[in-house]
Scaffold this motif. Structure first.
Motif, mmCIF file in Angstrom:
data_model
loop_
_atom_site.group_PDB
_atom_site.id
_atom_site.type_symbol
_atom_site.label_atom_id
_atom_site.label_comp_id
_atom_site.label_asym_id
_atom_site.label_seq_id
_atom_site.Cartn_x
_atom_site.Cartn_y
_atom_site.Cartn_z
ATOM 1 N N PRO A 151 6.773 -31.223 15.540
ATOM 2 C CA PRO A 151 5.308 -31.201 15.365
ATOM 3 C C PRO A 151 4.801 -29.866 14.817
ATOM 4 O O PRO A 151 3.798 -29.830 14.096
ATOM 5 C CB PRO A 151 4.763 -31.473 16.772
ATOM 6 N N GLU A 152 5.528 -28.768 15.113
ATOM 7 C CA GLU A 152 5.078 -27.453 14.608
ATOM 8 C C GLU A 152 5.173 -27.427 13.083
ATOM 9 O O GLU A 152 4.346 -26.808 12.413
ATOM 10 C CB GLU A 152 5.938 -26.299 15.175
ATOM 11 N N ALA A 153 6.212 -28.098 12.566
ATOM 12 C CA ALA A 153 6.368 -28.137 11.108
ATOM 13 C C ALA A 153 5.186 -28.883 10.485
ATOM 14 O O ALA A 153 4.683 -28.503 9.420
ATOM 15 C CB ALA A 153 7.690 -28.817 10.745
ATOM 16 N N VAL A 154 4.719 -29.940 11.159
ATOM 17 C CA VAL A 154 3.578 -30.694 10.635
ATOM 18 C C VAL A 154 2.351 -29.780 10.576
ATOM 19 O O VAL A 154 1.601 -29.782 9.586
ATOM 20 C CB VAL A 154 3.296 -31.943 11.508
ATOM 21 N N LEU A 155 2.166 -28.984 11.625
ATOM 22 C CA LEU A 155 1.004 -28.074 11.630
ATOM 23 C C LEU A 155 1.094 -27.084 10.481
ATOM 24 O O LEU A 155 0.093 -26.784 9.814
ATOM 25 C CB LEU A 155 0.906 -27.330 12.970
ATOM 26 N N LYS A 156 2.299 -26.593 10.225
ATOM 27 C CA LYS A 156 2.486 -25.656 9.096
ATOM 28 C C LYS A 156 2.153 -26.332 7.773
ATOM 29 O O LYS A 156 1.474 -25.762 6.905
ATOM 30 C CB LYS A 156 3.953 -25.152 9.051
ATOM 31 N N VAL A 157 2.651 -27.546 7.618
ATOM 32 C CA VAL A 157 2.383 -28.290 6.375
ATOM 33 C C VAL A 157 0.877 -28.516 6.222
ATOM 34 O O VAL A 157 0.320 -28.411 5.122
ATOM 35 C CB VAL A 157 3.160 -29.635 6.356
ATOM 36 N N PHE A 158 0.229 -28.788 7.327
ATOM 37 C CA PHE A 158 -1.215 -29.005 7.277
ATOM 38 C C PHE A 158 -1.947 -27.780 6.723
ATOM 39 O O PHE A 158 -2.772 -27.870 5.824
ATOM 40 C CB PHE A 158 -1.736 -29.314 8.694
ATOM 41 N N GLU A 159 -1.621 -26.627 7.302
ATOM 42 C CA GLU A 159 -2.338 -25.413 6.893
ATOM 43 C C GLU A 159 -2.063 -25.092 5.425
ATOM 44 O O GLU A 159 -2.963 -24.718 4.671
ATOM 45 C CB GLU A 159 -1.932 -24.224 7.781
ATOM 46 N N GLU A 160 -0.805 -25.272 5.022
ATOM 47 C CA GLU A 160 -0.415 -24.883 3.672
ATOM 48 C C GLU A 160 -0.962 -25.852 2.618
ATOM 49 O O GLU A 160 -1.396 -25.437 1.548
ATOM 50 C CB GLU A 160 1.124 -24.777 3.624
ATOM 51 N N THR A 161 -0.962 -27.148 2.946
ATOM 52 C CA THR A 161 -1.513 -28.106 1.969
ATOM 53 C C THR A 161 -3.028 -27.916 1.851
ATOM 54 O O THR A 161 -3.588 -28.042 0.767
ATOM 55 C CB THR A 161 -1.192 -29.577 2.345
ATOM 56 N N LYS A 162 -3.655 -27.589 2.952
ATOM 57 C CA LYS A 162 -5.106 -27.310 2.891
ATOM 58 C C LYS A 162 -5.346 -26.118 1.967
ATOM 59 O O LYS A 162 -6.240 -26.136 1.114
ATOM 60 C CB LYS A 162 -5.628 -27.009 4.302
ATOM 61 N N ARG A 163 -4.516 -25.102 2.119
ATOM 62 C CA ARG A 163 -4.663 -23.913 1.271
ATOM 63 C C ARG A 163 -4.496 -24.269 -0.207
ATOM 64 O O ARG A 163 -5.110 -23.676 -1.082
ATOM 65 C CB ARG A 163 -3.614 -22.862 1.676
ATOM 66 N N ARG A 164 -3.700 -25.310 -0.454
ATOM 67 C CA ARG A 164 -3.473 -25.757 -1.829
ATOM 68 C C ARG A 164 -4.456 -26.831 -2.264
ATOM 69 O O ARG A 164 -4.293 -27.453 -3.310
ATOM 70 C CB ARG A 164 -2.025 -26.271 -1.971
ATOM 71 N N GLY A 165 -5.450 -27.085 -1.419
ATOM 72 C CA GLY A 165 -6.506 -28.005 -1.828
ATOM 73 C C GLY A 165 -6.170 -29.471 -1.696
ATOM 74 O O GLY A 165 -6.641 -30.293 -2.485
ATOM 75 N N VAL A 166 -5.376 -29.806 -0.663
ATOM 76 C CA VAL A 166 -5.020 -31.205 -0.433
ATOM 77 C C VAL A 166 -5.185 -31.519 1.063
ATOM 78 O O VAL A 166 -4.689 -30.784 1.910
ATOM 79 C CB VAL A 166 -3.552 -31.478 -0.868
ATOM 80 N N LEU A 167 -5.877 -32.620 1.359
ATOM 81 C CA LEU A 167 -6.050 -33.043 2.754
ATOM 82 C C LEU A 167 -5.112 -34.207 3.057
ATOM 83 O O LEU A 167 -5.043 -35.166 2.297
ATOM 84 C CB LEU A 167 -7.493 -33.483 3.017
ATOM 85 N N ILE A 168 -4.390 -34.093 4.185
ATOM 86 C CA ILE A 168 -3.463 -35.150 4.605
ATOM 87 C C ILE A 168 -3.794 -35.520 6.046
ATOM 88 O O ILE A 168 -4.650 -34.900 6.679
ATOM 89 C CB ILE A 168 -1.999 -34.667 4.496
ATOM 90 N N GLY A 169 -3.089 -36.529 6.574
ATOM 91 C CA GLY A 169 -3.305 -36.930 7.954
ATOM 92 C C GLY A 169 -2.023 -36.817 8.748
ATOM 93 O O GLY A 169 -0.959 -36.557 8.198
ATOM 94 N N LYS A 170 -2.145 -36.971 10.058
ATOM 95 C CA LYS A 170 -0.920 -36.978 10.865
ATOM 96 C C LYS A 170 -0.990 -38.050 11.928
ATOM 97 O O LYS A 170 -2.006 -38.725 12.087
ATOM 98 C CB LYS A 170 -0.652 -35.612 11.471
ATOM 99 N N GLY A 171 0.082 -38.204 12.667
ATOM 100 C CA GLY A 171 0.131 -39.221 13.708
ATOM 101 C C GLY A 171 1.485 -39.243 14.362
ATOM 102 O O GLY A 171 2.256 -38.290 14.267
ATOM 103 N N GLY A 172 1.769 -40.351 15.045
ATOM 104 C CA GLY A 172 3.027 -40.471 15.767
ATOM 105 C C GLY A 172 2.860 -39.957 17.183
ATOM 106 O O GLY A 172 2.126 -38.998 17.416
ATOM 107 N N LEU A 173 3.552 -40.592 18.098
ATOM 108 C CA LEU A 173 3.468 -40.206 19.509
ATOM 109 C C LEU A 173 3.776 -38.728 19.706
ATOM 110 O O LEU A 173 3.210 -38.073 20.574
ATOM 111 C CB LEU A 173 4.461 -41.069 20.315
ATOM 112 N N TYR A 174 4.685 -38.209 18.890
ATOM 113 C CA TYR A 174 5.114 -36.811 19.053
ATOM 114 C C TYR A 174 4.369 -35.872 18.109
ATOM 115 O O TYR A 174 4.718 -34.694 18.007
ATOM 116 C CB TYR A 174 6.633 -36.714 18.814
ATOM 117 N N GLY A 175 3.407 -36.363 17.396
ATOM 118 C CA GLY A 175 2.626 -35.522 16.479
ATOM 119 C C GLY A 175 3.446 -34.981 15.321
ATOM 120 O O GLY A 175 3.100 -33.962 14.723
ATOM 121 N N ASN A 176 4.536 -35.673 14.981
ATOM 122 C CA ASN A 176 5.440 -35.133 13.957
ATOM 123 C C ASN A 176 5.480 -35.979 12.694
ATOM 124 O O ASN A 176 6.435 -35.890 11.931
ATOM 125 C CB ASN A 176 6.856 -34.990 14.533
ATOM 126 N N VAL A 177 4.470 -36.832 12.507
ATOM 127 C CA VAL A 177 4.451 -37.677 11.311
ATOM 128 C C VAL A 177 3.282 -37.284 10.423
ATOM 129 O O VAL A 177 2.138 -37.187 10.888
ATOM 130 C CB VAL A 177 4.338 -39.175 11.698
#
Ligand SMILES: Cc1ncc(COP(=O)(O)O)c(C=O)c1O
Length: 434
Positions: free
Chosen positions: A380-406
């Motif tokens: 799940p920490e990797a997902v959070l990193k991807v979130f911050e970095e894609t936002k910085r690059r001007g792209v919004l994504i979503g997440k999910g999964g019981l473990y917060g890793n999708v």
């Protein structure tokens, strides 16, 4: 690649959100975004930063922000009459109900309109109980069905359930989660053990006779878990043997999202007795729908109404969304552009070990991140990193999964391959840093 270096937002809107809303109303990102404007596939925050919106407010902006046809239909309807209640007929409601009968599979005919997916699922569960005279419901682990007492009890994920189940008689079957098979088996040698287990679940945890089996054709919040071929055919067969109806919760999977079909469940050879939907149906205008066979709908006794259900403005929006999907052939587009997205995500899996699984259908595609491909320990920490970095690059994504890793993507149905490439390049550059 167009890397945007966002302006610091220090948004007053975000500050007030944090101060005056329930803290449980959590926002994405370490520095949350206040969205101010949207056009097509893009949104802008208050600081003027532009983002490619690959999430659509959770698969809800289906045909683009500010879609002119939908906007015009809403404005026209607002000018004509904007509220009636269900105590009077209104033309857009009657027309939408007729249209839904035409585009739903099997013998589905009669609709009840509400304001959200939660209400749509509640209505379906109540209708199934009333029509069968039975009270027990089989649902799936990892499912999401909303915020009412009933739908929270049906929920298959602890993080979204603040209280223990408040409604008795709901039992949770194993999810058809092939990547993390609950039986540690592999399809097709598994013999669909997850579907077969529903028989024992019913015989050991219910009275043996159920009102319904309710399931999402693809488990959305659960991380776009796609049941294998044959799953629904067998699961529904078992449910029917024990007196149960089949409710397909299409809150996320409807409106062509999964490619080529109006409904996600049409990828399997089963006919639901009830379909529910919401989200993308109104392109963001609040709406919920429950459509049932005449036998089910006609057995809903007494009186029922919904103040805002069937609201002519929401109905007009939904009719316009369906028209846009038809006129612009967006079910096909979701299949074609979705296939391109899938290929780009599969290539990321080849390149980055952190990508454990890629799955989905049409424009409903996800990647599951793991620390180790052997152990499949969630990352799940990797997902959070991807979130911050894609936002910085001007792209919004979503997440999910019981473990917060999708990482989940919900691109609009009228997205192009260029939009996909913009997303894929942002993910590629970002995964390289994880
Ligand atoms: C499959 C599914 N069912 C029901 C709901 C509840 O919908 P709403 O949030 O509109 O009440 C959701 C919401 O995400 C959902 O994904």
């Amino acid at each position: 690649m167009s890397t945007t270096e966002p302006q610091a937002s220090l948004s007053e809107t975000v500050r007030k959100h944090k101060e005056f809303l329930f803290p449980a109303v959590a926002m994405f990102y370490a520095d949350p975004i206040a969205l101010e404007r949207g056009e097509g596939e893009y949104v802008w925050d208050e600081a003027g930063n532009r983002y490619l919106d690959c999430w659509g407010g959770i698969l809800t902006v289906s045909v683009g922000h500010g879609n002119p046809q939908v906007t015009d239909a809403v404005i026209e309807q607002l000018k004509r009459i904007h509220h009636t209640t269900t105590l009077y007929a209104n033309k857009p409601q009657s027309e939408l109900a007729e249209k839904l009968h035409q585009i739903t599979p099997g013998r589905l005919k009669k609709s009840f309109f509400t304001n959200s997916g939660t209400e749509a699922d509640d209505t379906a569960i109540h209708a199934a109980k009333l029509a069968t005279g039975r009270h027990e419901i089989v649902v799936l682990r990892h499912s999401y069905s909303g915020r009412s007492a009933t739908s929270l009890s049906a929920m298959g994920q602890a993080p979204w359930r603040p209280l223990p189940a408040q409604v008795a008689g709901i039992v949770h079957a194993h999810a058809p989660y092939c990547y993390r098979c609950p039986f540690k088996l592999t399809y097709p040698e598994c013999g669909l053990a997850c579907a077969e287990d529903i028989e024992e679940l019913i015989m050991t945890t219910t009275t043996g006779e159920i009102a319904a089996f309710m399931a999402e054709p693809i488990l959305g919040v659960g991380g776009f878990i796609v049941p294998p071929p044959g799953y629904f055919e067998r699961a529904v067969e078992i449910a029917r043997k024990h007196g149960g109806l089949f409710i397909a919760d299409e809150v996320q999977t409807a409106w062509g999202r999964t490619g080529d079909k109006w409904w996600g469940i049409e990828h399997w050879d089963v006919e639901p007795d009830i379909i529910t939907s919401a989200k993308g149906m109104g392109n963001g205008v609040p709406i919920g729908m429950t459509i049932a066979t005449p036998e089910v709908a006609d057995n809903f006794p007494g009186l029922t109404f919904s103040t805002f259900g069937g609201n002519p403005v929401s109905m007009a929006a939904a009719l316009a969304v369906i028209r846009v999907i038809e006129e612009e052939d967006l079910r096909r587009n979701a299949a074609v552009v979705g296939a391109h997205l899938r290929a780009r995500l599969d290539a990321l899996k080849e390149k980055y070990p952190v990508v454990g699984d890629v799955r989905g259908k049409g424009l409903m595609q996800a990647i599951e991140l793991v620390k180790d491909r052997e152990t499949k320990e969630p990352a799940p920490e990797a997902v959070l990193k991807v979130f911050e970095e894609t936002k910085r690059r001007g792209v919004l994504i979503g997440k999910g999964g019981l473990y917060g890793n999708v990482i989940r993507t919900g691109m609009m149905l009228n997205s192009t391959k260029d939009h996909v490439d913009e997303l894929a390049e942002a993910l590629d550059a970002t995964l390289a840093t994880v």
